[in-house]
Each structure stands twice: as structure tokens, then as C-alpha cells.
Design an enzyme around this catalytic site. Structure first.
Site, PDB file in Angstrom:
ATOM      1  CG  PHE B 122      -1.842   1.125   1.380  1.00  0.00           C
ATOM      2  CD1 PHE B 122      -2.760   1.423   0.361  1.00  0.00           C
ATOM      3  CD2 PHE B 122      -1.837   1.920   2.522  1.00  0.00           C
ATOM      4  CE1 PHE B 122      -3.655   2.477   0.500  1.00  0.00           C
ATOM      5  CE2 PHE B 122      -2.732   2.982   2.664  1.00  0.00           C
ATOM      6  CZ  PHE B 122      -3.646   3.269   1.642  1.00  0.00           C
ATOM      7  CG  ASN B 128       7.452  17.160   2.043  1.00  0.00           C
ATOM      8  OD1 ASN B 128       8.197  17.310   3.007  1.00  0.00           O
ATOM      9  ND2 ASN B 128       7.851  17.355   0.792  1.00  0.00           N
ATOM     10  CB  ALA B 129       2.069  13.147   2.545  1.00  0.00           C
ATOM     11  N   GLY B 130       3.088  12.413   5.978  1.00  0.00           N
ATOM     12  CA  GLY B 130       3.094  11.318   6.939  1.00  0.00           C
ATOM     13  C   GLY B 130       1.772  11.337   7.654  1.00  0.00           C
ATOM     14  CB  SER B 131       0.766  12.698  10.933  1.00  0.00           C
ATOM     15  OG  SER B 131       1.487  11.780  11.737  1.00  0.00           O
ATOM     16  CD  GLU B 363      -1.284  -0.402   8.918  1.00  0.00           C
ATOM     17  OE1 GLU B 363      -2.519  -0.411   9.094  1.00  0.00           O
ATOM     18  OE2 GLU B 363      -0.623  -1.383   8.570  1.00  0.00           O
TER      19      GLU B 363
END
Lengths: 397, 385, 260
Positions: B122, B128-131, B363
Site C-alpha cells: 500500500f 511530506n505526507a506522513g501524519s 498506520e
């Protein structure tokens, strides 16, 4: 199991006579008769137009009719590449003891080797050697071996038959026993005779080697056993011994298996451990791979090999090739030093015929002390390094 | 404790436990040491039908649900979280297809996934896009009959080893979160390559890689769901996968607890086994209680998910949050009970402690889980008025 | 191709202990398992099935609870399961067991029979070859590799102690296999589900046209006279004293015996 002609149904047409590859069907009067050359190949069963040829079983619990006709001890002398193997000499040793107790002769069967080897067997204790040097017997093949041995047994009726519990013996002897409708005891470690009944006492480890069992074959003859290699003492060699060598005709053998190729691969460790004069073996009491380093050091000063119990191998402290016992190797060194081994039967059966057994264990009740020549109750981690040191000093190393 | 599992669930538990004990435990230290992808174990899992557990029977699966998956993941995690991460990430990558895929997509991919012949990954996270998943910069633009993907995904579990990738990319940057869409991309597609393989603190048997898309062209039909639904696909996927992560927490905690008890019975200090010391007993008692509480929550939530409930965000976040915090705490305490031995690589608990840490992070960090729960509380309170 | 795999349910002998006072086996709580060598036989058969096409029937002789072993074999991929169960079978030695299994195999029909090399409770390795003799088919024992099967024959490698032989055997045939041949798989979930439902065919002595006088105890030429634990060696010496003294006396004993 035997094949019989039902004389009430047989019309005497002789159709079956030619169908038998073993010339075991003959005419007696106007009826067909199946003699002792029968190999129970069952080819004749379908040839009889009347359905007069039948397979008949007899209960094994009833004494067989010709029970008393069986006499003598016969050993199967295994050869590899034309040379008689060690186990054959061990069988002669064991067979001789039985023959003495039964007051009978000791004979041997040698298949696929030359007469010179038969002479060897006589020097090692055989009274008679039945030999067949045929090319088809040079390399082991189940069906021809079973056929020749079965017909010899039928002809000479030995009371007892011994074979090595080797890949060869354990593969084809069961076919012989099945064909002769008699008992077979596998992998015996001790043999004796019941003085009263003359029954053959066949002693072997049972139940995964947890206990010993005595097996009898009271109502059928011959009594057949395979014997574990390296357990019995060899016969006595006598250069001047004489005996009879009888050639056996083994022509016309057929086989549904064919050996295409024979590949040798010998594990060095296995050879090492089975041929060593001294074995230093460890069990669960050695605590781990580090404990085995102590054993290696001791083995080194004694020019010996390292062995192990199943427990130590299961724990992966040492590879399986070092395992001694029921599910590992059987060894028979001059000196066996058992360190931190409790002495389960499963281990004992693999080493108890060693000349001298030294047991070192912290538990004075450990069964290993029951088979030991010398026992030391103590801590292996203290005793073994000290022993190594003292031997090193004694040897001036 | 008896969780009243059905006969089939009990069977799944036993088989997963057998795989864990016979196939995973003997090699886990080596896999960790060598950072080696556990292909042999994946083959065993495939042969045992474990990959088909949660896939409908019509696609060759067993048609089981979140509870069954949680049970299997828990047992594997008891032995090695690196292995269970590889297994669970496969499920994570599959959910977009399962929940939103077209019939064609399902027919094309699910049978291979169920049989374990193709692994899935997945791809959501980026540099720049974690949480903040809305910060995705990977783009997908329609060019005739094809989507053209450009950008880089980071820290993707199973990246490089998987054959099938479900990817979230922006189809309309101006719309923010509503401008994202989900796609399925196959390994070997021109323009799709793998970047750096990460070196990690724990779960070292699992692989974590970069996915690089450079003018990667995929058929128009490879979009999962409708254009602009990418963010919903991602959130629903995570809603479903969170119980699995919770189950990993329960499993690793159970594994560590078992090791600590075994050690405490054998280790003698002051002339007696240390388990007879009350200070040790109290630690073990707390650990055992927490494991049981975490398991109860994870199983209850999994059953709720399986009931077909729609509002699963809050409870699945709770299961993930609590069970993974328990995983971290119990593994840390197991190291403490075992003292110096616990810290050494000779015993498995130091690895369990390193492995457990990721469960609080991936996750959705446990702080994000609290956000999810908090927002749900606000929403619920508002709707009661 | 029709393959019959003969299996045996055995007590896990590595768990068996001896009661030192009575010298009897403690079997309480010892789990029953499929004989470990038979797992390799099942695996070998299932692989033949996967590589070509074959129908695999597992066959065992034993009490009703031996059904568990058969179901486990089905969960590994066997198609059918047959339980030979009849009170007349009780007390069978290897001869009677081989006779009974041979009669059953004849009833079921087969091109190939695969057995484990031996059972861990008896360690005789006799039943396979004896069965082959009763069925009048060739056998190869200690098989570590099935190289190929083509039409009417197969080529296998058999262990010979100091290496191996490459042997060709015509079909129908019987093989006994060793651990080296493969690594048995674990059951699969679908297999387990199938195993739960599969019908276990039960056969009695009459069903296999066996001669009643050759079954069970009646058909067993051998009898167990007694079981016992090994005796204590009479001439053993326990060496006393400090470790130093113990070793000194050991070394002097060994010197006297000219062992060092």
C-alpha cells in the site's frame, strides 16, 4: 501363506505346469502338485481353467507341520564391492554362540562375491558357506536376493536366520519372512536361546528405545532376526579352520527393480565417530554449545571423537551426525566417556557394547551409571577440564 | 481466557500458532540479524491458505473477516513482528481493491492475492505526507486512455518484493484532500522503480522501500473507485487495518510475557527462582492483565467490524492505540524482568522491544489515533444535543 | 495415477517416560501423532499429485481414534481416507499388519504405495517390504528422492549407508521413504476444512476379503515375551573422593587397563 491345488477340483489338464517360472508344479499321478520350490508368485492362480489353485493361509498360532524338521543357524553374509562386511563377521560371532547352545551347525549365505570371501567366512567361524557368484547378485537387488535366500531356506530348513540390520538386510529380509509365513524381529541388540523350549529369544529396543523387549516366534520356523551392526562381537578368526563351500545355482532370476547407478558419499563425521577408539559424548547436562567445547578439548587430547545424546542434538548444540543411540549411530569404541548424559535406554542401546564406559554425572541416580565401568558423581564443568589437564600432563603435551 | 471462538476460528488460531512456532521462531533471530525478507515463511503462509483468509470465497479465499485476520496476525506477531508486518501489509494493500475495486479489478487481482502467489503493498506515505496525508505530492494526470504517475512514495512496506501496489496520488491538487485518487500499479510497469531500502531499528525481516514513479503510464481503468475518492479509500482502508495492528501489539506483548515468565522460573538469584520474588510477580501480573485487556478490546472491535458496522473509525483507533501501547510497555517490562539477559541478543525480548516501537508509529501514529478518537467524541457529543 | 499412502498413528515416543519402580512405560498424557516418517510419505504423494495428476488415498489400520491421523493427512492434501478397523486386527505383528494392509490396498486399487521408512514406536521398517511381497510387487526401501515417474516405471534414489543407489522400478510398486526426501508441509486452512467434513471409509476384515486366520494375533508369528529395562553392570566402580582424587583413580585404572 501357501499355494495349494484343490485335488477335488483339479482335472489333471497340466495347463498350470508350464506356467510356473520356478518349476514348482509337478504332476503326481493325475493331479497337479505344488512343491517347495514355489515362490508364491501367484502366476498359476489365473492359469487354472478350473480355479483349482488356491492361496491358503494357516494360522500362525498353530505349530507348523514340519516344525521339528528345522535345524541349524544360517547367517546372511552381506558383501559390499565383493568384500564381506564387518556385520557378517559379527553375525558369525553371534551365530556361533546360538549354534553351540542348540548343538547345531552354523552356515552362511554369500551372494555376489568370490570363493576367496567364502574362505574368509569359514575362518571366521562358518561350518558351511552357500555361495552364488552370479553377476546379477554383485550389486544388492531385493527380488533376486529374496528369491535365492528363500529357496535356500526351503531346501536346508535352518532353525534360525540372522541378517544385519543394515539398509540391505532391513530391505529384503522382510520379503523373505513374508514369503515363508514366519516371524521377523528387527534390529536385535541381544540374542539368546530358551534352554527348555529351544525358542530363539530376540531382544531389541522397543518403543522408540525407551525399553527393551524380548520377542519370540514360537510356532513358526525358521525364526528370523536382523541384528544391529557393531553390537555383537566378531567371531574368532582361525586361519586353519576348514569347512564346506557349496555353490548355489542362481540362474534365471528376474527382478522388477534395476540398479542404474551406485553413488558413494561418506560422511566424515560418521566415519570418525564409528571408527574412533575413544568417544567423548555429551548430553543435556553439558548445558549448551559451550559445554561441548570442553568435550572437544578432552576428545582432542585422547585422539577421540565427540558424540552426543538425542537431547543435545535436539537442542541443536551439535549436529545430528554426532548422535549416538537408537535414532543415531551405534558405536563400540574402546572407551566411551558419557558426560552429563542421564542414560535413557534410547542412548544406551547405541553405546553399551563399548569396552569401557566412563560416566560423569551430577545425579548419582542417573541410569547411565548402571552400564558404566567407572562412575564419577560430580560437576562436568569441574571434572572434565581437570581430566583434560591431567591427561595432557600425563602425556607430556 | 476463553474468547468463545468458533470451531473455524480456533482452527485458524491453531494453524497460525503452528506456523509461528515451527517455521518462524527458529529463524526470527537470523532474519532480524541479516535483514532478510522472509520468503520461505511467505511460501508456508501461502500454502496454508493464510493469504486468502479475509478474501471472499468467490475469489478463492476463505471469506473470513477482521477477527480471523486479527487472530492470525496475533499468533504470527507472538513469534516475529517483522514477519507479521509483511503479512499484515499485504492485507493493507488489498483493502482498497476489496472495498472499492471494480468487479474486473477484483477478478483480476484477488485470486492471486488469495493464493499468495502475488504480494501486495500500500503506497500512501511520502516525505511530506506522513501524519498529514493531505500533503501528498505524487500526481496522476489523465493522458488519453492512460494515467501518468509522477512522484515518490516513502517507507513502503513490501516495496520491491510485492507485485501489486495500491497507490494514492493527486489527480487535482487544487482540491486538496478531495483531489486524491487511488490506483493499482503492477510491478514491472515502465516508469515504476524502487528507490532506497531503509535500515530500521526493528521489524528488520520486513522490507521498507521507496517507490519511484517517473512518467509511469497505467491504463485508465486502473483507478480504484471514482476520481477524487482517494482520501476516502485511504481512510476506510486504515479503518479496517487498524485492528490488525492492534493484534500485532497483543501478539508481541504475549510473546514477551511468555519469555519473561519462562526466564523468571529458571533464573535463580538469592537462592530462589526470581519468579518467587513479589516485585517480579507484580510486574508479570500487570503485564498479563494488560495483554488480556488489549486482546479483549481488539477482539471486540474486530467483531464489531465484522458485524458490518459503518462507524468503526473511533473504535478501531482505540484498539490500535491501546494494544500497541501495551505492546511497547509489556516488551519493555519483559526486558526489565530479564535484566541483563533481556538486553542481550541471545534472548528474543530485546528484538520484541525494538519491533514493538513501530506499532505506535505506523498506520497512523498513536497521537493521530487520539485525534481520530477525539474528533469522534466531539461529533458524538454534538449529535446528542 | 492412484497412490495409496500407509500411515500409522503413534504415541510421541520422545515424550514417553519410564516408571523407574515398575519398569513400565508411562503413556499417560503422551500425545498421539502421525508417525513422523509417514508425514514425508504423505508429502511425497501430494507432490506427485501437484506435479501431474494423481488421486491420493491415505490408509491406516487402527482403532476408531486413528481417524484423527487420517483427517490430518487429508488436511495436508490427501483426497480420500480409509480406516481399517476390526477387533480381529488386534495384536497384529508386522507380518499380520503387512498382510492386512496389503489386502486393503488390493481392495482400494493402486499404482503406487508410499510408506514411511519405519514407525517410531516399533522401529522395525518391515511392514512396507512385507506388504510388497504380499502384493507381489517390487519395492524400494529408504528412498530419499523420487527422480521421475514415467508411464510404467519410476526412478528413485535409495540410501545405502555409504551413499545411494539410483534404482528403476516398474509400476505398480511400493516405496518406503526417509526424512531426506522432502520437508512435509503444514496443513492448509482449506485442507483442514475439507478434513473436517471428509468421509472416512471404514473397512473390516470381511470388506477386504482377508483370511480370518491370518489377522491380528492369529496371524502374528511373533510374540512379545516380556519387556524390561537394561540391567545394572555388575563390575562397575564408583570413584569416590574430591574431583582431584576421582580423576587420579580413574587415570590409574585406565593405565592398568592399558587404555591410555
Amino acid at each position: 501363506m501357501i499355494i495349494k491345488v484343490d485335488v477335488d477340483v483339479c482335472t489333471g489338464c497340466e495347463t498350470c505346469v508350464d506356467s510356473c517360472p520356478h518349476t514348482a508344479i509337478v504332476m503326481e499321478g493325475d493331479k497337479a502338485f505344488i512343491n517347495e520350490y514355489c515362490q508364491v508368485c501367484r502366476i498359476c492362480l489365473s492359469t487354472c481353467p478350473e480355479g483349482a489353485i488356491k492361496e491358503i493361509g494357516e494360522s500362525m498360532q498353530k505349530k507348523q507341520d514340519d516344525f521339528t524338521a528345522y535345524k541349524g543357524v544360517l547367517i546372511f553374509a552381506e558383501q559390499r564391492e565383493g568384500k564381506v562386511t564387518q556385520v557378517a563377521l559379527e553375525l558369525l560371532g553371534a551365530g556361533r554362540k546360538l549354534a553351540e547352545k542348540l548343538d547345531c551347525s552354523l552356515s552362511a549365505v554369500l551372494l555376489g562375491a568370490d570363493r576367496g570371501e567364502a574362505d574368509e567366512l569359514i575362518k571366521w567361524g562358518a561350518d558351511t558357506v552357500y555361495i552364488s557368484s552370479g553377476d546379477e547378485l554383485r550389486h544388492f537387488n531385493d527380488e533376486p536376493y529374496a528369491a535365492v535366500l528363500t529357496s535356500l531356506i526351503k531346501k536346508h530348513k535352518p532353525e534360525i536366520i540372522l541378517a544385519g540390520a543394515t539398509p540391505i538386510g532391513r530391505s529384503f529380509i522382510p520379503r523373505v519372512a513374508a514369503r515363508l509365513s514366519t516371524g521377523l524381529t528387527a534390529d536385535c541388540t541381544s540374542l539368546d536361546i530358551d534352554a527348555e523350549t529351544r525358542d530363539f529369544l530376540q531382544i531389541r529396543p522397543a518403543f522408540g528405545g525407551n525399553i527393551m523387549a524380548t520377542i519370540l516366534c514360537p510356532n513358526r520356523r525358521p525364526q528370523i532376526a536382523t541384528v544391529r551392526p557393531r553390537v555383537m562381537k566378531k567371531g574368532e578368526f582361525d586361519e586353519g579352520r576348514t569347512g564346506e563351500i557349496i555353490e548355489v545355482d542362481a540362474s534365471g532370476l528376474d527382478s522388477r527393480t534395476k540398479v542404474l547407478e551406485s553413488i558413494k558419499e561418506v560422511s566424515e563425521v560418521a566415519v570418525n565417530i564409528q571408527e574412533a577408539d575413544v568417544i567423548v559424548a555429551g548430553g543435556r547436562g553439558m548445558g549448551g554449545p559451550d559445554g561441548f567445547k570442553l568435550l572437544e578439548e578432552l576428545a582432542e587430547v585422547l585422539d577421540g571423537a565427540v558424540g552426543a545424546s538425542r537431547a543435545a542434538v535436539d537442542e541443536e548444540w551439535i549436529p545430528y551426525s554426532h548422535q549416538v543411540g537408537q535414532t543415531g549411530k551405534t558405536v563400540c569404541p574402546k572407551v566411551y566417556i558419557a558426560c552429563g548424559i542421564s542414560g535413557a535406554v534410547q542412548h544406551l542401546v547405541g553405546m553399551q557394547s563399548s569396552d569401557i564406559i566412563i560416566a560423569i554425572n551430577k545425579n548419582p541416580e542417573a541410569p547411565i551409571f548402571n552400564v558404566a565401568s567407572f562412575g564419577i558423581v560430580g560437576d562436568v564443568f569441574e571434572v572434565i577440564p581437570l581430566l583434560t589437564k591431567k591427561i595432557r600432563e600425563a602425556k607430556g603435551l | 481466557m476463553d474468547y468463545f471462538l468458533t470451531e473455524d476460528q480456533q482452527m485458524i488460531k491453531e494453524l497460525a500458532a503452528q506456523i509461528a512456532d515451527e517455521k518462524v521462531v527458529p529463524v526470527r533471530a537470523e532474519l532480524d540479524e541479516k535483514e532478510e525478507f522472509p520468503w520461505e515463511i511467505m511460501k508456508v503462509l501461502a500454502q496454508s491458505d493464510m493469504f486468502g483468509l479475509f478474501i471472499p470465497e468467490e475469489y478463492g479465499g476463505l471469506g473470513a473477516g477482521a477477527l480471523e485476520l486479527a487472530i492470525a496476525v496475533e499468533e504470527l506477531s507472538r513469534a516475529c513482528v517483522g514477519v507479521s508486518t509483511t503479512y499484515a501489509a499485504n492485507a493493507l494493500g488489498t483493502y482498497p481493491l476489496l472495498l472499492f475495486g471494480s468487479d474486473e479489478q477484483k477478478n483480476k487481482y484477488l485470486p492471486d492475492i488469495a493464493s499468495g502467489s502475488r504480494l501486495v503493498a500500500f503506497g500512501l506515505t511520502e516525505a511530506n505526507a506522513g501524519s498529514d496525508a493531505a500533503g501528498i505530492q505524487t500526481t496522476a494526470t489523465l493522458d488519453g486512455d492512460e494515467w501518468v504517475l509522477n512522484g515518490t512514495k516513502q517507507w513502503i512496506t513490501n516495496g520491491g518484493e510485492a507485485e501489486i501496489y495500491t497507490i494514492i496520488a493527486m489527480t487535482d491538487k487544487s482540491k486538496g484532500a478531495r483531489g486524491a485518487s487511488a490506483f493499482v500499479v503492477e510491478k514491472g510497469t515502465p516508469g515504476f522503480s524502487f528507490g532506497k531500502k531503509e535500515k530500521k531499528m526493528g521489524i528488520r525481516a520486513s522490507i521498507t522501500s521507496e517507490l519511484v514513479f517517473e512518467d509511469c503510464r497505467i491504463p485508465k481503468d486502473n483507478i480504484i473507485g471514482k476520481k477524487g475518492m482517494g482520501f476516502i479509500v485511504a481512510m476506510k482502508t486504515l479503518d479496517h487495518s487498524r485492528t490488525g495492528v492492534g493484534a500485532q501489539g497483543v501478539g508481541v506483548a504475549q510473546g514477551a510475557l511468555d519469555e519473561a515468565i519462562k526466564f523468571a522460573r529458571e533464573r535463580v538469584q538469592f537462592g530462589k527462582p526470581i519468579i518467587s520474588i513479589q516485585a517480579v510477580q507484580h510486574m508479570l501480573a500487570d503485564m498479563a492483565t494488560e495483554v488480556e485487556a488489549a486482546r479483549s478490546l481488539v477482539y471486540s472491535v474486530a467483531r464489531y467490524v465484522d458485524s458490518g458496522a459503518k462507524d468503526i473509525s473511533k473504535v478501531s483507533a482505540m484498539a490500535k492505540l491501546y494494544a500497541t501501547d501495551v505492546g511497547m510497555k509489556v516488551t519493555t517490562d519483559a526486558v526489565q524482568v530479564m535484566g541483563g539477559s533481556g538486553y542481550m541478543r541471545e534472548y528474543p525480548v530485546e528484538k520484541m522491544m525494538r519491533d514493538a516501537k513501530i506499532l505506535q508509529i505506523y498506520e497512523g501514529t498513536n497521537q493521530i489515533q487520539r485525534n481520530v478518537i477525539g474528533q469522534a467524541l466531539i461529533k458524538e457529543a454534538a449529535s446528542k444535543k | 495415477m492412484k497412490i495409496v499412502v500407509c500411515i500409522k498413528q503413534v504415541p510421541d515416543t520422545s515424550e514417553v517416560r519410564i516408571n523407574p519402580e515398575t519398569n513400565t512405560l508411562i503413556r499417560d498424557g503422551v500425545p498421539s501423532i502421525i508417525n513422523p516418517y509417514d508425514l514425508h510419505a504423505i508429502e511425497a504423494a501430494v507432490r506427485i499429485k501437484e506435479e501431474g495428476s494423481a488421486n491420493v488415498t491415505v490408509l491406516t489400520m487402527g482403532p476408531p481414534q486413528a481417524e484423527d491421523a487420517l483427517r490430518e493427512a487429508v488436511s495436508m492434501g490427501a483426497d480420500e481416507a480409509v480406516l481399517l478397523t476390526d477387533r480381529a486386527f488386534a495384536g497384529s505383528d508386522t507380518w499380520a499388519t503387512a498382510y492386512t494392509l496389503a489386502k486393503a490396498a488390493e481392495t482400494i486399487g493402486f499404482d503406487l504405495i508410499i510408506c514411511g521408512k519405519q514407525a517410531i514406536d516399533g522401529d522395525t521398517a518391515q511392514v512396507g517390504p512385507e506388504m510388497a511381497e504380499f502384493l507381489n510387487i517390487p519395492h524400494v526401501a529408504y528412498v530419499k528422492n523420487i527422480e521421475k515417474i514415467n508411464g510404467g516405471s519410476l526412478i528413485v534414489h535409495r540410501l545405502m549407508g555409504e551413499g545411494h543407489d539410483v534404482v528403476e522400478a516398474s509400476l505398480p510398486a511400493l516405496l518406503t521413504v526417509v526424512r531426506e526426501i522432502n520437508e512435509p508441509r503444514l496443513p492448509s486452512l482449506k485442507g483442514k476444512m475439507r478434513a473436517k467434513k471428509v468421509e472416512i471409509k471404514k473397512l473390516s476384515g470381511d470388506d477386504i476379503n482377508a483370511d480370518g486366520s491370518l489377522l491380528g494375533l492369529n496371524g502374528s508369528p511373533t510374540q512379545v515375551k516380556n519387556i524390561f529395562a537394561p540391567e545394572v553392570k555388575k563390575d562397575r566402580k564408583m570413584l569416590e573422593g574430591s574431583p582431584d582424587e576421582q580423576i587420579e583413580s580413574l587415570l590409574s585404572e585406565l593405565k592398568t587397563l592399558k587404555c591410555i
